[in-house]
Design an enzyme around this catalytic site. Structure first.
Site, short mmCIF file in Angstrom:
data_model
loop_
_atom_site.label_atom_id
_atom_site.label_comp_id
_atom_site.label_asym_id
_atom_site.label_seq_id
_atom_site.Cartn_x
_atom_site.Cartn_y
_atom_site.Cartn_z
N GLY A 167 -7.91 2.46 3.81
CA GLY A 167 -8.83 1.34 3.60
C GLY A 167 -8.84 0.37 4.76
O GLY A 167 -9.89 -0.11 5.17
N CYS A 168 -7.67 0.09 5.30
CA CYS A 168 -7.57 -0.86 6.41
C CYS A 168 -8.15 -0.28 7.69
O CYS A 168 -8.72 -1.00 8.50
CB CYS A 168 -6.12 -1.29 6.59
SG CYS A 168 -5.46 -2.09 5.11
N THR A 169 -8.01 1.02 7.85
CA THR A 169 -8.63 1.70 8.99
C THR A 169 -10.15 1.61 8.89
O THR A 169 -10.82 1.27 9.87
CB THR A 169 -8.16 3.16 9.06
OG1 THR A 169 -6.74 3.18 9.27
CG2 THR A 169 -8.85 3.93 10.18
N SER A 179 -11.21 -2.07 9.57
CA SER A 179 -11.08 -2.44 10.98
C SER A 179 -12.12 -1.73 11.84
O SER A 179 -12.69 -2.34 12.76
CB SER A 179 -9.67 -2.14 11.48
OG SER A 179 -8.75 -2.97 10.79
#
Length: 199
Positions: free
Chosen positions: A74-76, A79
């Site tokens: 999710g963070c990838t 970002s």
């Protein structure tokens, strides 16, 4: 054994007698501490390049997004989505962008290199800045929250978006808030021009 069950049952029945008749309102600590109209806390954190970034030194609108952890799916996605829009955020809205999570600067360096990030992601080891902003935990308190704040050039919070699951939606919500902020900044007060009559 029967006596113990009977005793516990009697205690519960007696306790229920003192409960309010209506629904119970509970707060589970999910409210955001930094609210629209409040000045964001100042911070000074190291980014992936070893540079220290402070909120008060940025004299333009700023998108601050808190994410749970480097190199997670999710963070990838989040970002990457911000990275795809960072040039427009800077050029079209005159704003800047920082991401913040609790891992160290070495982790930030690796994550930024993997994704080719063109903006600062900041190491908030110990989560002091996350706590200062009041970012709520997610997933029943087991995960660091995913919250995006849009600050005006004076550091005042103009928008808050909290959504753990739809990581990529933070970009659209932030740019919408920046779009609303831009006309408001241009609409500032100006005196009308007067011309003296000619005699």
């Amino acid at each position: 054994m029967f006596c113990q069950i009977l005793s516990v049952s009697m205690l519960l029945v007696n306790a229920l007698a003192f409960m309010p008749a209506g629904p119970i309102q509970r707060s589970f600590g999910t409210s955001l501490n930094l609210k629209v109209g409040e000045t964001a806390p100042d911070f000074k954190l190291e980014d992936q390049n070893g540079k220290f970034v402070s909120r008060s030194s940025i004299k333009k609108p700023l998108v601050v997004y808190f994410y749970p952890a480097d190199s997670t799916p999710g963070c990838t996605a989040q970002s990457n989505a911000f990275n795809a829009q960072v040039k427009d955020i800077r050029k079209q809205y005159g704003a800047d962008l920082v991401g913040i999570s609790g891992q160290n600067a070495e982790s930030k360096q690796k994550f930024a290199a993997e994704l080719g990030l063109d903006f600062s992601i900041l190491a908030d080891e110990g989560d002091a800045v996350r706590k200062a902003f009041g970012v709520p935990k997610a997933g029943f308190g087991f995960f660091p929250g995913r919250v995006t704040y849009v600050l005006d050039k004076s550091g005042e919070c103009v928008f808050v978006y909290d959504n753990l699951v739809d990581a990529e939606s933070h970009v659209q919500k932030a740019t919408e808030a920046l779009a609303e902020l831009k006309p408001a900044a241009k609409a500032g007060f100006a005196l009308p021009k007067f011309e003296l009559p000619k005699f």
